[in-house]
Design a protein around this motif. Sequence first.
Motif, PDB file in Angstrom:
ATOM      1  N   GLU A 178      28.154 -15.854  21.238  1.00 33.02           N
ATOM      2  CA  GLU A 178      29.375 -15.754  20.435  1.00 33.02           C
ATOM      3  C   GLU A 178      29.554 -14.348  19.878  1.00 33.02           C
ATOM      4  O   GLU A 178      30.674 -13.852  19.752  1.00 33.02           O
ATOM      5  CB  GLU A 178      29.369 -16.782  19.306  1.00 33.02           C
ATOM      6  N   ASN A 209      33.886 -20.677  16.412  1.00 38.19           N
ATOM      7  CA  ASN A 209      33.279 -20.842  17.732  1.00 38.19           C
ATOM      8  C   ASN A 209      31.761 -20.941  17.645  1.00 38.19           C
ATOM      9  O   ASN A 209      31.133 -21.726  18.365  1.00 38.19           O
ATOM     10  CB  ASN A 209      33.673 -19.684  18.650  1.00 38.19           C
ATOM     11  N   ARG A 213      29.824 -24.230  18.803  1.00 38.31           N
ATOM     12  CA  ARG A 213      28.841 -24.133  19.876  1.00 38.31           C
ATOM     13  C   ARG A 213      27.527 -24.771  19.440  1.00 38.31           C
ATOM     14  O   ARG A 213      26.873 -25.477  20.224  1.00 38.31           O
ATOM     15  CB  ARG A 213      28.600 -22.663  20.258  1.00 38.31           C
ATOM     16  N   ARG A 219      33.088 -24.195  22.594  1.00 38.91           N
ATOM     17  CA  ARG A 219      33.868 -23.200  21.862  1.00 38.91           C
ATOM     18  C   ARG A 219      35.329 -23.408  22.228  1.00 38.91           C
ATOM     19  O   ARG A 219      35.660 -23.825  23.332  1.00 38.91           O
ATOM     20  CB  ARG A 219      33.428 -21.766  22.186  1.00 38.91           C
TER      21      ARG A 219
END
Length: 541
Positions: A178, A209, A213, A219
């Motif tokens: 990320e 996100n 995740r 995401r």
Amino acid sequence: MGYSNLPLHSNDTAAMTLLMAMLSLLALLLITNLLWFLFHRFTLKPNTSSLSPPLPPGPVPWPIVGSIPEMIRQRKSRSLWVLSLVEKTKQGIACIRLGNVHVIAVTSPEIAREFLKTHDAVFASRPMTMANDYASRGFLPVFASPMGPQWKKMRRVVVSKVLNPVTLQWLLSRRLEEADSLVNEIYKRCCVHGAKLNVRNVAWQYGGNLWKRMIFNKRSFNGDDNEDGEYIEAIRTALSLVNAFCVSDYMPCLRWLDLDGHEKIMKRAIGIINKHHDPLIDERIESWRSIIKDEISTPKPRDLLDVLISLEDDNGKPMLSSEEIKAEATELIMAGFDNSANAAEWALAEIVSQPQIVKRAVDEVDRVVGKNRLVQETDLSQLSYVRACVREAFRLHPIATFNIPHVSISDVTVSGYFIPKGSHVLLSRIGLGRNPKVWDEPLKFRPDRHLNTGLDQPVLLTAKDLRFISFSTGRRGCPAAELGTEITMMLLSRLLQGFNWSVPRGTSLVDYLKSVDSFTSQPLILHAEPRLATHVYPMTS
């Protein structure tokens, strides 16, 4: 947060709701006026014992309703009104009676330490408010649960199974992915010539996100999806109401009137959040139950949702109900979204406004990491000055005026004042962090004040002495404080390393930096340009 700043809009029923509220309030005030004489004549008795400690200083309350009429009149921010009452006492503490609840607000670190250190066990419960009722599906997860068996159960689950060091290390690769996506997406948008970016959206999409995740192995936020925007706005709304001063929280008999309109807004916001979460969770629970039913070998968990679902009690039965799983997943998402993103946004705004701080922070990143690779989590402990910038942002620009209320489970004396059982204790993030008795030039952004001169110790983002609040402490402290530190540091470090930031032409940061209520301020808009060689930027999909 002040109720007038809530982000969702009213509709055609607002006038009728307002009329009902005014009529109800008028009737309530008439009744209290009629009871005023009787109250003084028969109820109030002089305190003849010099040994009995007094309540903390504060406004003289009306009978029955306390200071609710004054609270209702606040048009900007009820939380700032409460803070102003503390400042008027000049004692660092105030008692504001709202209905039959004593709200104890604190801006003194010494008194705060008595509450959350000396008497931590007494103030380890939570209030059963309307907003928390909706957000927690009836007070099921760890942060919202009042003191009792449910809280102990969920705290054990979260601390030992969900946010333990082994699990967080297992999820490191997803956090790094990320962080790479963050840099890549900004790079694609500003490319060679640069672009204006909404830093708040960037920070929230990164946090969203990252947590999705880790929890759902999914995401979804790219800034272009209307449903994502609706989801993020719903979380922002729910968070603003969790800390709001709602009339029905202090006079539950009036909840059916929804005088503030809070319940309608909260119900809608939580409905949107559940719409995104529940199908994913239901499908995953059903999948795990099918595996168990068919006696297939149990797979290894892929994410935190799998961890929650796979937990078993001593009898081999699921430890958590589907409602508990949904409530905890939502709570982790909500708790992880705002604080880190807010601190990084404000830190970047303050850094950009002072060129000497920009140079020092970027030079440190270049010295520790270099320009041929991106910052990793193992680098973060060595970025002392960047950490000091983040710590100063937490101090000067907290996410909310007050922390989540603590509730006393018994009568107790704190700092010479009587605190009745059931009192709501609020430590002021703004009041502590900007206290002129504690901080020199408290309204100036000075990261150097946090550097341990002459001491070989890392700069911590937490403040155990409660001179400011970044992540809550004590028995109800944030179990993800270390993770929150890593997320905040990674976000700001990658932004500083990867891009040159400047104020767009024709704009100024002056008004932005003057904002007190950070959650409702205008988002930070900055111009970004790449500062590293092209090959350093990750080309993620």
